[in-house]
Design an enzyme around this catalytic site. Structure first.
Site, PDB file in Angstrom:
ATOM      1  CG  ASP A 297     -27.446  51.838 -15.127  1.00 21.41           C
ATOM      2  OD1 ASP A 297     -27.099  52.459 -14.226  1.00 21.41           O
ATOM      3  OD2 ASP A 297     -26.615  50.858 -15.608  1.00 21.41           O
TER       4      ASP A 297
ATOM      5  CG  ASP B  66     -29.686  63.187  -4.711  1.00 21.48           C
ATOM      6  OD1 ASP B  66     -28.568  62.710  -4.532  1.00 21.48           O
ATOM      7  OD2 ASP B  66     -30.462  62.679  -4.143  1.00 21.48           O
ATOM      8  CB  ILE B  67     -32.495  61.364  -9.003  1.00 26.90           C
ATOM      9  CG1 ILE B  67     -31.594  61.710 -10.193  1.00 26.90           C
ATOM     10  CG2 ILE B  67     -33.945  60.457  -9.268  1.00 26.90           C
ATOM     11  CD1 ILE B  67     -31.399  60.487 -11.184  1.00 26.90           C
TER      12      ILE B  67
ATOM     13  CD  GLU C 209     -28.689  58.992  -5.582  1.00 22.56           C
ATOM     14  OE1 GLU C 209     -29.104  58.661  -4.475  1.00 22.56           O
ATOM     15  OE2 GLU C 209     -27.607  58.236  -5.863  1.00 22.56           O
TER      16      GLU C 209
ATOM     17  CG  ASN D 238     -30.830  51.532  -8.798  1.00 24.31           C
ATOM     18  OD1 ASN D 238     -30.966  51.448 -10.222  1.00 24.31           O
ATOM     19  ND2 ASN D 238     -30.110  52.452  -8.315  1.00 24.31           N
TER      20      ASN D 238
ATOM     21  CG  HIS E   8     -28.661  48.203 -10.278  1.00 21.57           C
ATOM     22  ND1 HIS E   8     -28.306  49.230  -9.613  1.00 21.57           N
ATOM     23  CD2 HIS E   8     -28.639  47.240  -9.533  1.00 21.57           C
ATOM     24  CE1 HIS E   8     -28.058  49.034  -8.300  1.00 21.57           C
ATOM     25  NE2 HIS E   8     -28.263  47.889  -8.280  1.00 21.57           N
TER      26      HIS E   8
END
Length: 339
Positions: free
Chosen positions: A217, A200-201, A243, A208, A213
């Site tokens: 991305d 998980d980031i 994420e 974001n 976004h």
């Protein structure tokens, strides 16, 4: 090659398009090529890009007439520079269908890039002791074209549109296959143990919110590229959405698995993301030899949750957390929060 009877070719085409699994599709193509013509070796070349440099990781699919499962002969862990394949590099740049190298002894290596949406995602490499006739090369082109087109259809349904990684839809089948090949319950974990990690980031929502976004991305795409370059050709990487990513790591002892996951975490930490700067990830992992798939995934997720609750930017091993008392067995009636 005998071209009088077209029935074998048609039957192979039926077999090729009869699979909905990537590895089985590849093996059907290899079997068709092996039976229709004299081929000594076939490899699939997988591409990954890191900091502007493209690497090639070969996966041996056929050797000396023996068709191999892709997990039996993984490519080198970090890959080889694409610059070491000058003919292939020129073929990709000029967008031609194939290229070949003829050695002094008459042996030939034929490269056939596989393009999806005009982007080269892999390449089939065929090696033989003598050059092929123009007619044989034409048949090879036809078989590979069927493979390209059918793979494209599969990828639209099996891969995440943004990152190109496998999506969650394909996870269940691939995870079940990996779990079946793990050591039986109670057996000591050794070199054949499989591992599942949830990645998980950290603080991705802030990325974001602060940068928008579009940059969010881009971070996801670059993290996906770093995942590809940090793991071996026979490991499997999935994007679960948002994420969150999942990795199936094959055939590694515990300390080796921990080292591989930690190296990936460090690769992320050291990477300079455009505009965003530095980003970190948290990782929770567990063995896959015991428990139902949903339990194993839940264990890795609990280890991830612990990592994020205790400082983030770290790798946590579920069984180790349990044995130390840092984690407790969850109540069957409690709600489980999955990242």
């Amino acid at each position: 090659m005998n071209t009088k009877n077209q029935t074998p070719i048609l039957q192979h085409l039926v077999d090729i398009t009869g699979h909905r699994d990537q590895s089985r599709l590849e093996l059907s193509v290899v079997s068709a090529l092996r039976q229709l013509m004299d081929i000594r070796r076939i490899r699939k070349l997988e591409f990954s890009t890191h900091q502007g440099e493209t690497s090639v990781r070969p996966v041996l699919l056929l050797d000396g007439g023996l068709v191999l499962a892709e997990s039996e002969h993984p490519g080198p862990e970090h890959g080889e520079p694409l610059s070491g394949y000058p003919e292939l590099l020129e073929c990709i740049e000029q967008e031609t269908k194939s290229t070949q190298r003829i050695a002094a002894d008459g042996g030939v290596t034929l490269w056939l890039p596989v393009r999806l949406d005009k982007k080269v995602v892999s390449c089939i490499e065929i090696t033989n002791d003598k050059a092929y006739s123009a007619q044989t090369v034409e048949v090879i082109h036809g078989i590979i074209e069927v493979y390209r087109n059918y793979q494209s259809l599969l990828d639209y349904s099996e891969r995440d549109a943004l990152t190109g990684l496998f999506n969650r839809k394909t996870f269940d089948e691939q995870f079940s296959r990996a779990a079946r090949s793990s050591a039986p319950p109670g057996e000591r974990r050794g070199v054949d143990t499989q591992w599942l990690a949830v990645v998980d980031i950290d603080h991705f929502k802030l990325v974001n919110d602060r940068f928008g976004h579009v940059y969010g991305d881009e971070v996801l795409i670059l993290v996906a590229n770093l995942l590809r370059s940090s793991f071996r050709a026979n490991d499997r990487i999935f994007r679960f959405g948002g994420e969150e990513f999942v990795v199936l790591l094959r055939s590694a002892e515990l300390e080796r698995a921990r080292s591989i996951f930690s190296r990936f975490r460090k690769n992320i930490e050291a990477y300079e993301f455009p505009q965003v700067g530095r980003v970190t990830v948290s990782v929770g992992f567990t063995g896959t030899s015991q428990g139902a798939p949903v339990e194993i995934l839940g264990h890795a997720d609990q280890a991830l949750y612990y990592a994020k609750e205790h400082g983030r930017n770290q790798v946590c091993f579920y069984e180790e957390l349990m044995s130390s008392g840092a984690l407790q067995v969850a109540d069957a009636h409690m709600d489980v929060e999955l990242f």
